[in-house]
Scaffold this active site. Structure first.
Site, PDB file in Angstrom:
ATOM      1  N   HIS A 239       0.800  -1.191  -0.111  1.00  0.00           N
ATOM      2  CA  HIS A 239       0.133  -0.035  -0.180  1.00  0.00           C
ATOM      3  C   HIS A 239       0.928   1.302   0.043  1.00  0.00           C
ATOM      4  O   HIS A 239       0.466   2.170  -0.313  1.00  0.00           O
ATOM      5  CB  HIS A 239      -0.997  -0.184   1.336  1.00  0.00           C
ATOM      6  CG  HIS A 239      -0.472   0.164   2.591  1.00  0.00           C
ATOM      7  ND1 HIS A 239       0.132  -0.815   3.439  1.00  0.00           N
ATOM      8  CD2 HIS A 239      -0.087   1.208   3.106  1.00  0.00           C
ATOM      9  CE1 HIS A 239       0.308  -0.236   4.576  1.00  0.00           C
ATOM     10  NE2 HIS A 239       0.492   1.195   4.497  1.00  0.00           N
TER      11      HIS A 239
ATOM     12  N   ASP B 190       0.308  -7.788   1.439  1.00  0.00           N
ATOM     13  CA  ASP B 190       0.662  -6.167   1.453  1.00  0.00           C
ATOM     14  C   ASP B 190       2.182  -6.150   1.320  1.00  0.00           C
ATOM     15  O   ASP B 190       2.601  -5.268   2.210  1.00  0.00           O
ATOM     16  CB  ASP B 190       0.057  -5.670   2.793  1.00  0.00           C
ATOM     17  CG  ASP B 190      -0.020  -4.118   2.553  1.00  0.00           C
ATOM     18  OD1 ASP B 190       0.457  -3.507   1.566  1.00  0.00           O
ATOM     19  OD2 ASP B 190      -0.456  -3.474   3.485  1.00  0.00           O
TER      20      ASP B 190
ATOM     21  N   SER C 273       4.867   2.666   7.625  1.00  0.00           N
ATOM     22  CA  SER C 273       4.757   1.360   6.684  1.00  0.00           C
ATOM     23  C   SER C 273       5.668   0.940   6.146  1.00  0.00           C
ATOM     24  O   SER C 273       6.186   1.504   5.253  1.00  0.00           O
ATOM     25  CB  SER C 273       3.308   1.678   6.029  1.00  0.00           C
ATOM     26  OG  SER C 273       2.168   1.843   6.787  1.00  0.00           O
TER      27      SER C 273
END
Length: 466
Positions: free
Chosen positions: A160, A206, A306
């Site tokens: 993402h 992810d 992230s």
């Protein structure tokens, strides 16, 4: 404090101000000195007025100005007359450095060792021309964290983080495409920018692998740990680029294990992906899959973290920071990381094949609202199934239409004796196996009837469709 007679300098210009004594006071009383009042009056004049006024008898204009300067600008220090204070006198003493505690020293050493492996990753969105081809100008879009996987130039980050370019108008992005700008810390402490080319992507977990052409001396990979040995309560460290602040360190503990979370979704205004605003707490991701076995931590993780490493206190990678749960968009002490054992299974396949050959039973699970309609509170209900998939080949039944209405399909409750209470646990169980393996599946049949029948079958796992 010793006082001084103002007029003494006027009466005796060759001498300094004379301290007042009883004898001096009597002398002044017997012979008043008018110039003393003149000099004292200088206190109420401006420096310009004092300089332009006639000098007192016996005192030159320059001497009067000097005396005025001494009276107005020189501070009085107890015990002295007009003593000057230096800059050193008002500067506090610097304490000697204190020795770090054993834990502080250990954390600092881990940071010094691992920080060079942490990368700053920027998404590059390719604009399209009128002819349909990509322009040569890249526009930085997203920002996240990554880490060096090996000395071959592979860098791992979250899918993402690069969602803009990987799911943009350009369509499917093939391996070898320029998708990111990667910033690595050089041996001289200065960041160096490199083009990041796509090696492979796994949207379901992810994870993305990039390739950079950096010299081997600048590629200092992290060391993998075994996430199955992680315990609740042990200390952990997170290094990343929250809000663009490079290589920030936060500390905390492992709060829980085995957490299931989705990489993206919609609904109740919470952040499940650390760089994407999520508006539902529980809907399936766009790929219809979930991430199981997640590590929950209270180490501060914010947008920009992230894809960064979650480390134990020895500096081993135990997870990849991926998601937070909060109502504000910033850390609320609920961070989630993909366990390192999942990363260890996925990344080599992305490097080797460009995609993941994940094991699958070949069916689509029913979402929670449908399962609740059949009063199913535990297990995974089969909604639809691939006619050529492993579930159908093993004899499991999907939800279907019967003479009396909708008939519930089989509900999977265990795989190889390991309980499956929800979709997260099913996903985690399949992640631990490879396509072609044979597993024992326990299911309940007829859950919408008066009594459910237990079914035990053998299934040969197939390859999940991307």
């Amino acid at each position: 404090m010793t006082a001084a007679c103002l007029h003494s300098a006027a009466c005796h210009p060759a001498t300094r101000p004379t301290p007042i004594t009883p004898q001096r006071t009597q002398q002044c009383a017997r012979r008043p000195c008018k110039p003393s009042f003149r000099v004292a009056a200088l206190h109420s004049q401006t420096p310009e007025e004092a300089a332009s006024s006639p000098a007192a008898p016996g005192l030159s204009r320059r001497g009067a100005a000097a005396l005025l300067h001494a009276l107005l600008l020189t501070p009085l220090v107890p015990g002295t007359a007009h003593a000057a204070v230096s800059l050193e006198d008002v500067t506090p003493r610097v304490a000697p450095p204190q020795r770090l505690s054993a834990r502080e020293s250990s954390v600092a050493d881990v940071y010094d060792r691992v920080a060079p492996a942490v990368a700053n990753v920027f998404d590059l969105t390719l604009r399209m021309t009128a002819m349909g081809g990509p322009q040569s100008v890249e526009q930085p879009e997203g920002n996240g964290t990554g880490f060096v996987w090996d000395t071959e130039g592979h860098v791992v980050t979250n899918w993402h983080v690069l969602t803009s370019v990987l799911s943009g108008a350009a369509g499917k992005v093939l391996p070898g495409a320029l998708v990111a700008r990667v910033m690595l810390l050089g041996t001289d402490g200065v960041q160096q920018a490199y083009d990041g080319y796509l090696v492979g992507a796994d949207r379901a977990r992810d994870l993305v692998v990039l390739k950079v052409s950096a010299p081997a001396s600048q590629l200092r990979p992290v060391t993998l740990g075994d996430s199955s040995t992680v315990r609740v309560g042990q200390g952990c460290l997170a290094i990343g680029n929250p809000f663009g602040f490079e290589r920030s360190l936060t500390t905390g503990v492992v709060s829980a294990l085995g957490r299931g979370f989705q990489a993206s979704g919609k609904g109740c205004r919470c952040w499940l992906a650390a760089d994407l605003l999520i508006t539902t707490c529980y809907l399936q991701s766009q790929t219809g899959t979930t991430i199981g076995g997640g590590i929950q931590t209270d180490a501060a993780v914010n947008p920009g973290n992230s894809g960064g490493p979650l480390l134990d206190l020895s500096g081993l990678l135990i997870g990849v920071n991926t998601a937070i749960f909060t109502n504000t968009g910033t850390s609320a002490g609920l961070g989630f990381a993909i366990p390192s054992n999942t990363v260890r299974r996925v990344v080599p396949q992305l490097i080797q094949y460009g995609a993941v050959q994940r094991a699958s039973l070949g069916f689509q699970p029913a979402p929670d609202p449908i399962a609740r309609a059949f009063k199913i509170s535990s297990g995974v209900l089969i909604q639809t199934a691939d006619p050529k998939g492993a579930a159908v080949a093993a004899g499991l039944l999907p939800t279907r239409r019967g003479l009396g209405g909708i008939v519930a399909g089989d509900v999977i409750v265990a795989i190889d004796g390991k309980p499956v209470r929800n979709l997260f646990e099913l996903s985690n169980a399949l992640d631990e196996r490879a396509a072609g393996e044979v597993v024992e599946v326990k299911a309940l049949r007829g859950v919408d009837g008066s009594s459910a029948q237990e079914v035990l079958v053998k299934a040969t796992l197939g390859i999940e469709q991307q």
